[in-house]
Design a protein around this motif. Structure first.
Motif, short mmCIF file in Angstrom:
data_model
loop_
_atom_site.label_atom_id
_atom_site.label_comp_id
_atom_site.label_asym_id
_atom_site.label_seq_id
_atom_site.Cartn_x
_atom_site.Cartn_y
_atom_site.Cartn_z
N GLU A 69 105.39 40.31 24.85
CA GLU A 69 104.40 41.28 24.39
C GLU A 69 104.79 42.70 24.77
OE1 GLU A 69 100.58 38.27 25.05
OE2 GLU A 69 100.62 40.27 25.98
N MET A 70 105.24 42.86 26.00
CA MET A 70 105.59 44.20 26.46
C MET A 70 106.79 44.74 25.69
SD MET A 70 105.01 43.84 30.58
CE MET A 70 105.22 45.59 30.92
N ARG A 73 105.81 45.89 22.23
CA ARG A 73 105.07 47.16 22.23
C ARG A 73 105.99 48.33 22.54
NH1 ARG A 73 101.72 50.24 21.38
NH2 ARG A 73 100.38 51.56 22.68
N GLU A 76 108.08 49.15 19.55
CA GLU A 76 107.30 49.77 18.49
C GLU A 76 107.09 51.26 18.75
OE1 GLU A 76 103.28 48.51 18.51
OE2 GLU A 76 102.77 50.26 17.27
N VAL A 77 106.69 51.58 19.96
CA VAL A 77 106.44 52.98 20.30
C VAL A 77 107.73 53.79 20.24
CG1 VAL A 77 105.79 54.53 22.16
CG2 VAL A 77 104.40 52.51 21.68
N THR A 94 105.78 54.38 28.12
CA THR A 94 104.97 53.29 27.55
C THR A 94 104.95 52.11 28.49
OG1 THR A 94 105.59 53.96 25.32
CG2 THR A 94 104.69 51.75 25.59
N MET A 98 101.57 50.43 30.06
CA MET A 98 101.21 49.02 29.93
C MET A 98 101.04 48.38 31.29
SD MET A 98 103.33 47.36 26.86
CE MET A 98 104.85 47.90 27.58
N CYS A 128 112.50 44.07 28.11
CA CYS A 128 112.25 45.50 28.31
C CYS A 128 113.46 46.19 28.92
CB CYS A 128 111.05 45.70 29.22
SG CYS A 128 109.48 45.25 28.46
#
Lengths: 202, 202
Positions: A69-70, A73, A76-77, A94, A98, A128
């Motif tokens: 999930e992280m 996101r 995407e950002v 970001t 989060m 990440c």
DNA sequence: CCCATCCGCATACGCTCCGTATGCCAATTG
DNA sequence: CAATTGGCATACGGAGCGTATGCGGATGGG
């Protein structure tokens, strides 16, 4: 009424992960009784052992879910940033945002490392850091970031600073103000990676 | 043979702390059976509960002891540096070196945070970060470090990066080579705090 | 010197939690 | 429709923990 078996199985797996995530994220891994949170999903420990082997296996599954999930996101950002350096900075901030969630801090920063060891060696939860390292490598190639650094290493160090940043903000009694201070300090540290006089060539 | 009572009490406290430290540092907090490690000190859980309340209380005592040792060593090394900036850098690298010990990593970086929460809020174990923050404040006053940063915040972020640095070195299969890479990247990050750094972007 | 008190620490008990072995029933397969 | 697989529940034994209780030796006043 009776759906295919594959769906039922996937559903109980998902229920267990969700219940465990709730329990781990609130009362913490050690305090979470397997009997309790499996019951909250209308299941028993039998299902847990069948699907995940043991409590640690279930934690790994929860962590993999959160990491995915992280990473989604963050990517995407970052994809909306104008320059590559900005993209990198956005990824970091970001990530910090989060990581303000108590659930993330508890599971990813505290209980996870204690139970599973050094996060750098988690097989299924490095999305990440991986993308940050990739971006750093590109930035080096473009001459924005100083050469000679190992991108993965730098990404890890920054990740360590990021998690501290999040914890400091989250545990502050004035998160708004603290956030500004912390992010400012964090960006200042990042400046150390930039080539002098050579940054912002875009 | 019978020494005064005060000494006996201090001795059992010390024995418990030492035994717990050994157990926590090797097999870890969760796996350490109170019955086992108290027995290894020729005591029982009765003594533990009497002196420390519970297992967490004993962990706090262990952590306080380790933190004091680390702070003493950091201060000793730093006092020999020629310049204030060098002193600060030496503090950090000494910290990283000490944190290579598996015992330190296990207790201070993994089990400690999981059991006691955010290390920033430990009441009796912030000596290292505290002195780093102090030095940063002085360096700001002298114009060496960029102004506007909160020293404590910066020290925390650096501390986070330091712990990642240590873990990366310790878990490497070529610690010598990895150490060079990691320390280089770490020092590069610290450069971001120095004034007269080009390329500021915010 | 003796006795009463204190307290450091050990012992005993019940509880919760966990891992494994076992059993049952629904869904699949031919 | 019979056989079988396997997903999940149940049952049992053991380990670890927290609390209540007990013991013995050190302490201090008379």
């Amino acid at each position: 009424m009776h759906r295919p078996r594959k769906e039922m199985i996937a559903e109980t797996r998902a229920k267990l992960i969700a219940a465990a995530r709730r329990a781990f994220g609130t009362i913490g891994y050690a305090e979470a009784s397997m009997d309790d949170f499996t019951a909250s999903a209308r299941l028993t420990r039998g299902a847990l052992y069948h699907h995940f082997g043991d409590k640690k296996g279930l934690l790994e599954a929860v962590i993999a879910e959160i990491d995915a999930e992280m990473a989604a996101r963050v990517n995407e950002v970052a994809s909306r940033a104008p320059t590559r350096w900005q993209r990198f900075v956005d990824e970091c901030t970001t990530y910090i945002e989060m990581a303000l969630e108590p659930e993330i801090q508890r599971i990813m920063f505290r209980d996870g490392p204690a139970v599973l060891g050094d996060p750098a060696q988690w097989s299924n939860a490095n999305a990440c850091v991986g993308s940050m390292a990739d971006h750093l490598a590109v930035l080096q190639g473009e001459g924005v970031v100083v050469p000679g650094l190992d991108p993965e290493t730098a990404a890890r160090l920054i990740n360590g600073a990021s998690s501290q940043a999040s914890q400091r903000i989250a545990n502050s009694n004035d998160p708004e103000a603290t956030s500004k201070m912390v992010v400012a300090a964090f960006k200042q540290l990042l400046e150390g990676l930039l080539k002098k006089n050579g940054g912002r060539t875009d």
